[in-house]
Motif scaffolding. Structure first.
Motif, PDB file in Angstrom:
ATOM      1  N   GLN A  31      38.562  35.836  42.258  1.00  0.00           N
ATOM      2  CA  GLN A  31      37.444  36.194  41.401  1.00  0.00           C
ATOM      3  C   GLN A  31      37.104  34.989  40.520  1.00  0.00           C
ATOM      4  O   GLN A  31      37.899  34.582  39.673  1.00  0.00           O
ATOM      5  CB  GLN A  31      37.818  37.392  40.523  1.00  0.00           C
ATOM      6  CG  GLN A  31      38.007  38.693  41.297  1.00  0.00           C
ATOM      7  CD  GLN A  31      36.686  39.365  41.596  1.00  0.00           C
ATOM      8  OE1 GLN A  31      36.042  39.084  42.589  1.00  0.00           O
ATOM      9  NE2 GLN A  31      36.262  40.248  40.723  1.00  0.00           N
ATOM     10  N   LEU A  55      32.365  41.250  44.591  1.00  0.00           N
ATOM     11  CA  LEU A  55      31.062  41.897  44.459  1.00  0.00           C
ATOM     12  C   LEU A  55      30.448  42.044  45.845  1.00  0.00           C
ATOM     13  O   LEU A  55      30.388  41.087  46.619  1.00  0.00           O
ATOM     14  CB  LEU A  55      30.150  41.077  43.543  1.00  0.00           C
ATOM     15  CG  LEU A  55      30.626  40.940  42.088  1.00  0.00           C
ATOM     16  CD1 LEU A  55      29.651  40.096  41.293  1.00  0.00           C
ATOM     17  CD2 LEU A  55      30.790  42.306  41.442  1.00  0.00           C
ATOM     18  N   GLU A  60      24.648  44.062  43.078  1.00  0.00           N
ATOM     19  CA  GLU A  60      25.731  44.141  42.098  1.00  0.00           C
ATOM     20  C   GLU A  60      25.757  42.903  41.205  1.00  0.00           C
ATOM     21  O   GLU A  60      26.037  43.001  40.004  1.00  0.00           O
ATOM     22  CB  GLU A  60      27.069  44.307  42.819  1.00  0.00           C
ATOM     23  CG  GLU A  60      27.238  45.649  43.518  1.00  0.00           C
ATOM     24  CD  GLU A  60      28.655  45.840  44.035  1.00  0.00           C
ATOM     25  OE1 GLU A  60      29.516  45.000  43.700  1.00  0.00           O
ATOM     26  OE2 GLU A  60      28.892  46.820  44.760  1.00  0.00           O
ATOM     27  N   LEU A  64      25.266  43.017  37.165  1.00  0.00           N
ATOM     28  CA  LEU A  64      26.232  42.428  36.237  1.00  0.00           C
ATOM     29  C   LEU A  64      25.557  41.373  35.357  1.00  0.00           C
ATOM     30  O   LEU A  64      25.824  41.305  34.148  1.00  0.00           O
ATOM     31  CB  LEU A  64      27.388  41.809  37.018  1.00  0.00           C
ATOM     32  CG  LEU A  64      28.493  41.151  36.185  1.00  0.00           C
ATOM     33  CD1 LEU A  64      29.114  42.147  35.220  1.00  0.00           C
ATOM     34  CD2 LEU A  64      29.563  40.548  37.101  1.00  0.00           C
ATOM     35  N   ARG A 122      34.931  43.875  35.808  1.00  0.00           N
ATOM     36  CA  ARG A 122      34.719  43.618  37.231  1.00  0.00           C
ATOM     37  C   ARG A 122      35.732  42.645  37.802  1.00  0.00           C
ATOM     38  O   ARG A 122      35.572  42.168  38.925  1.00  0.00           O
ATOM     39  CB  ARG A 122      33.305  43.088  37.463  1.00  0.00           C
ATOM     40  CG  ARG A 122      32.197  44.064  37.114  1.00  0.00           C
ATOM     41  CD  ARG A 122      32.391  45.407  37.810  1.00  0.00           C
ATOM     42  NE  ARG A 122      32.506  45.259  39.250  1.00  0.00           N
ATOM     43  CZ  ARG A 122      31.504  45.454  40.098  1.00  0.00           C
ATOM     44  NH1 ARG A 122      30.337  45.841  39.631  1.00  0.00           N
ATOM     45  NH2 ARG A 122      31.675  45.299  41.389  1.00  0.00           N
TER      46      ARG A 122
END
Length: 279
Positions: A31, A55, A60, A64, A122
């Motif tokens: 990430q 994601l 998405e 975000l 997230r």
């Protein structure tokens, strides 16, 4: 027949074991995220979110980016988000209207705690942040945040800007002087006046680049004097000293070439007609 069946079962079990082992050993996708915040001259702002990880879709990423932008600028009038591409990398851009109020002494308060919560929710535990401000005099109570980390204090930035529109007026003196120098250089017959005037035009062209004259229009935007297309034109106007200075530079080069290639003494140079142009 029994032997073939045993071989087939063995091959099948081996393949299933390999597939299971590959699936169990596959590492999770890393990430990674980067947020670039650009405060604009006209009171708006841009928030670019570069996100790589789990994601699932551009939708998405846009969602975000919109939430992060609203957390950074909770008093914004409107936030529009779209997916775009720059430098070969896709990202989501949030365009924010009225991120701050323009005026004589505008201020900007950016609390990154809300954005940090949205990102960590997230899975983005360490996000790089870059903040760009308009090129006007400003003071900041805290340096620009470099990273947003989980379980770390969220930076809060307070910025006080002091636009000086007079800087733009000073920058506009450069193309005016350059135009005057070109006119005198081409249409005055006396070289003692024409050549220095052309030199002034060349100097103003160089100064407009070295002094970043094109950035002085930001003072008008932050001060609330201009906006939209008028602000864009005002930002470019001081740079017109560059094309104005090109004819003057060509004139000086021509004079220098003629000076280095003087005519032979027994071949006197013909005097041009006394028109007052190009002497």
């Amino acid at each position: 027949m029994r032997f073939r069946r045993l071989v087939a079962i063995g091959v099948l079990l081996t393949a299933l074991g390999l597939l299971a082992g590959c699936g169990a050993g596959a590492p999770n996708r890393e990430q990674r995220a980067r947020v670039e915040v650009a405060v604009l001259d006209d009171g708006g702002a841009l928030v670019d979110l570069y996100a790589a990880g789990r994601l699932e879709s551009d939708a998405e990423v846009r969602a975000l980016a919109g939430r992060v932008a609203r957390r950074l600028f909770p008093r914004a009038a409107d936030v529009r988000v779209r997916t775009t591409e720059g430098r070969g990398t896709a990202f989501a851009r949030a365009e924010i209207d009225r991120a701050y109020r323009t005026g004589r002494t505008p201020s900007l308060h950016i609390d990154t705690s809300g954005a940090l919560r949205e990102l960590t929710a997230r899975g983005f535990d360490d996000t790089a942040v870059k903040l760009r401000l308009p090129p006007v005099p400003a003071t900041s109570a805290q340096p620009s945040p470099a990273r947003l980390r989980k379980n770390a204090p969220a930076p809060v930035v307070d910025i006080a800007m002091r636009p000086e529109p007079k800087r733009w007026y000073g920058a506009m003196a450069l193309p005016v002087l350059g135009a005057a120098g070109v006119v005198l250089g081409f249409f005055v017959r006396r070289r003692s006046i024409a050549l220095p005037s052309a030199g002034v035009a060349v100097v103003t062209a160089v100064l407009s680049v070295t002094l970043s004259a094109g950035r002085q229009g930001a003072n008008l935007g932050v001060a609330g004097k201009l906006g939209g297309t008028a602000l864009d034109v005002a930002s470019v106007a001081p740079l017109t000293a560059v094309p104005i200075g090109l004819p003057a530079a060509m004139l000086l080069v021509t004079v220098a070439v003629r000076w280095f290639h003087k005519p032979v003494a027994h071949q006197p140079e013909m005097r041009p007609r006394d028109t007052g142009v190009f002497w």
